[in-house]
Enzyme design. Structure first.
Site, PDB file in Angstrom:
ATOM      1  N   PRO A   2      -1.344   6.597   5.051  1.00 14.14           N
ATOM      2  CA  PRO A   2      -1.755   6.814   6.447  1.00 14.14           C
ATOM      3  C   PRO A   2      -3.212   6.390   6.645  1.00 14.14           C
ATOM      4  O   PRO A   2      -4.065   6.705   5.832  1.00 14.14           O
ATOM      5  CB  PRO A   2      -1.577   8.311   6.652  1.00 14.14           C
ATOM      6  CG  PRO A   2      -1.469   8.909   5.299  1.00 14.14           C
ATOM      7  CD  PRO A   2      -1.036   7.836   4.355  1.00 14.14           C
ATOM      8  N   GLU A   3      -3.466   5.652   7.710  1.00 12.92           N
ATOM      9  CA  GLU A   3      -4.818   5.223   8.038  1.00 12.92           C
ATOM     10  C   GLU A   3      -5.222   5.857   9.367  1.00 12.92           C
ATOM     11  O   GLU A   3      -4.493   6.672   9.912  1.00 12.92           O
ATOM     12  CB  GLU A   3      -4.877   3.685   8.084  1.00 12.92           C
ATOM     13  CG  GLU A   3      -4.548   3.068   6.722  1.00 12.92           C
ATOM     14  CD  GLU A   3      -4.533   1.545   6.723  1.00 12.92           C
ATOM     15  OE1 GLU A   3      -5.293   0.936   7.491  1.00 12.92           O
ATOM     16  OE2 GLU A   3      -3.742   0.967   5.953  1.00 12.92           O
ATOM     17  N   LYS A  57     -10.270   9.123   7.402  1.00 16.04           N
ATOM     18  CA  LYS A  57      -8.852   9.432   7.173  1.00 16.04           C
ATOM     19  C   LYS A  57      -8.658  10.903   6.800  1.00 16.04           C
ATOM     20  O   LYS A  57      -7.662  11.268   6.198  1.00 16.04           O
ATOM     21  CB  LYS A  57      -8.303   8.520   6.070  1.00 16.04           C
ATOM     22  CG  LYS A  57      -8.350   7.035   6.424  1.00 16.04           C
ATOM     23  CD  LYS A  57      -7.669   6.200   5.352  1.00 16.04           C
ATOM     24  CE  LYS A  57      -8.478   4.977   5.005  1.00 16.04           C
ATOM     25  NZ  LYS A  57      -7.979   4.258   3.838  1.00 16.04           N
ATOM     26  N   ARG A 158     -24.315  -8.474   3.461  1.00 15.15           N
ATOM     27  CA  ARG A 158     -23.250  -8.052   2.543  1.00 15.15           C
ATOM     28  C   ARG A 158     -22.479  -9.271   2.044  1.00 15.15           C
ATOM     29  O   ARG A 158     -21.657  -9.829   2.760  1.00 15.15           O
ATOM     30  CB  ARG A 158     -22.313  -7.073   3.246  1.00 15.15           C
ATOM     31  CG  ARG A 158     -22.934  -5.696   3.362  1.00 15.15           C
ATOM     32  CD  ARG A 158     -21.864  -4.631   3.330  1.00 15.15           C
ATOM     33  NE  ARG A 158     -22.431  -3.335   2.986  1.00 15.15           N
ATOM     34  CZ  ARG A 158     -22.942  -2.486   3.876  1.00 15.15           C
ATOM     35  NH1 ARG A 158     -22.964  -2.792   5.138  1.00 15.15           N
ATOM     36  NH2 ARG A 158     -23.432  -1.335   3.486  1.00 15.15           N
ATOM     37  N   ARG A 262      -1.687  -3.214  -5.311  1.00 12.32           N
ATOM     38  CA  ARG A 262      -1.372  -3.403  -3.889  1.00 12.32           C
ATOM     39  C   ARG A 262      -1.244  -4.894  -3.622  1.00 12.32           C
ATOM     40  O   ARG A 262      -1.435  -5.712  -4.525  1.00 12.32           O
ATOM     41  CB  ARG A 262      -2.470  -2.779  -3.018  1.00 12.32           C
ATOM     42  CG  ARG A 262      -3.770  -3.505  -3.144  1.00 12.32           C
ATOM     43  CD  ARG A 262      -4.959  -2.713  -2.643  1.00 12.32           C
ATOM     44  NE  ARG A 262      -6.149  -3.191  -3.302  1.00 12.32           N
ATOM     45  CZ  ARG A 262      -6.823  -4.275  -2.916  1.00 12.32           C
ATOM     46  NH1 ARG A 262      -6.453  -4.940  -1.852  1.00 12.32           N
ATOM     47  NH2 ARG A 262      -7.876  -4.688  -3.590  1.00 12.32           N
TER      48      ARG A 262
END
Ligand SMILES: [Zn+2]
Length: 287
Positions: A2-3, A57, A158, A262
């Site tokens: 779940p996000e 979350k 970044r 993943r």
């Protein structure tokens, strides 16, 4: 996993169903899931739930007496709501149930976790900021204060792949593997694009895609009972978990890149100028 949209859906649901009720009992059956010991879990007993909020979350159920029951569902956790909570005893270690919360009207919920790798986390704290994962959260992308300039500043300097940056909770809160795939597809951007090399137009596109994708998903999730949230998430996905299907935008075949634990999905035509990204597992083996 779940996000933000699903967690927001759960939090909104608990706001409607649990707020205003008193916790009759909170029982931890997967002892490893409880990450705090002071205040003890039984301190929740008799507490009225005053608010349900989402931070990243995490769901935060605030109670009277400055107590907060906080939980994070991790990869395989979920919430099961009961209008009438079963009275059967839970056998510790033999059930997917990690926590059971009974409310004063006989309703309540279980936090469950499938699989053998247990990462679901429950906290009882006086201040949500005592939860390490909450203390290090970056800004929430649906917060009104989160502007295009906020976003550009987060990307600046970044030197990392944009896919990883979007999922990094310390940079931006709430986005995981599924919605980062969706956002990058909507922005027509490669998951391997380097954050601090994006030009102004690309930042605009990514910012708009992020806001739109999440706003839509949150709207879709709100008002749905927990049992319907996973299907709603799956239905809304254009590329995530749709390997081999046709891209709804251009018709090209959705592809995956596999990692150890993943995968990511993307559309070559929409996102990488038609280039097929190397499968990380295979290319490592072939080296
Ligand atoms: Zn496409």
């Amino acid at each position: 996993m779940p996000e933000m949209p699903e967690v927001q859906g759960l939090s909104t649901f608990l706001g409607e169903r649990a707020v205003g009720h008193t916790i009759a009992r909170a029982t931890v059956s997967a002892i490893a899931a409880l990450k705090t010991y002071d205040p003890p879990i039984h301190a929740l007993q008799g507490q009225a739930i005053t608010a349900s909020t989402r931070l990243g979350k995490f769901v935060v159920l605030s109670c009277g007496d400055e107590l907060h029951l906080v939980f994070h569902l991790a990869k395989a956790g979920w919430l099961r709501w009961y209008e009438s909570l079963p009275t059967t005893l839970i056998k510790p270690g033999k059930s997917p149930i990690a926590l059971r919360v009974a409310l004063d009207d006989g309703s309540g919920f279980d936090l469950t976790e499938a699989g053998t790798k247990k990462s679901l986390a429950v906290y009882v704290v006086r201040d949500p900021q005592e939860v390490p994962g909450i203390a290090r959260l970056g800004p929430d992308p649906l917060d009104e204060a989160f502007t295009r300039e906020t976003f550009a500043a987060l990307l600046d300097g970044r030197r990392m792949q944009i896919k990883g940056l979007l999922r990094d909770q310390a940079v931006i809160a709430g986005i995981g593997n599924a919605y980062s795939d969706e956002i990058l597809h909507a922005a027509r951007m490669s998951p391997y694009a380097i954050a601090d090399t994006l030009d102004g137009a690309e930042i605009d596109r990514l910012f708009d895609a992020m806001r739109e994708t999440l706003t839509e998903a949150v709207a879709e999730a709100s008002g749905k009972p927990p049992a319907d949230l996973k299907d709603a998430k799956r239905r809304g996905m254009q590329v995530h978990a749709r390997r081999g299907e046709a891209c709804p935008v251009c018709g090209d075949t959705v592809r995956s890149v596999f990692f150890a634990d993943r995968s990511l999905e993307y559309c070559p035509t929409c996102q990488t100028g038609g280039k097929v990204l190397a499968d990380r597992r295979l290319s490592r083996l072939l080296k």
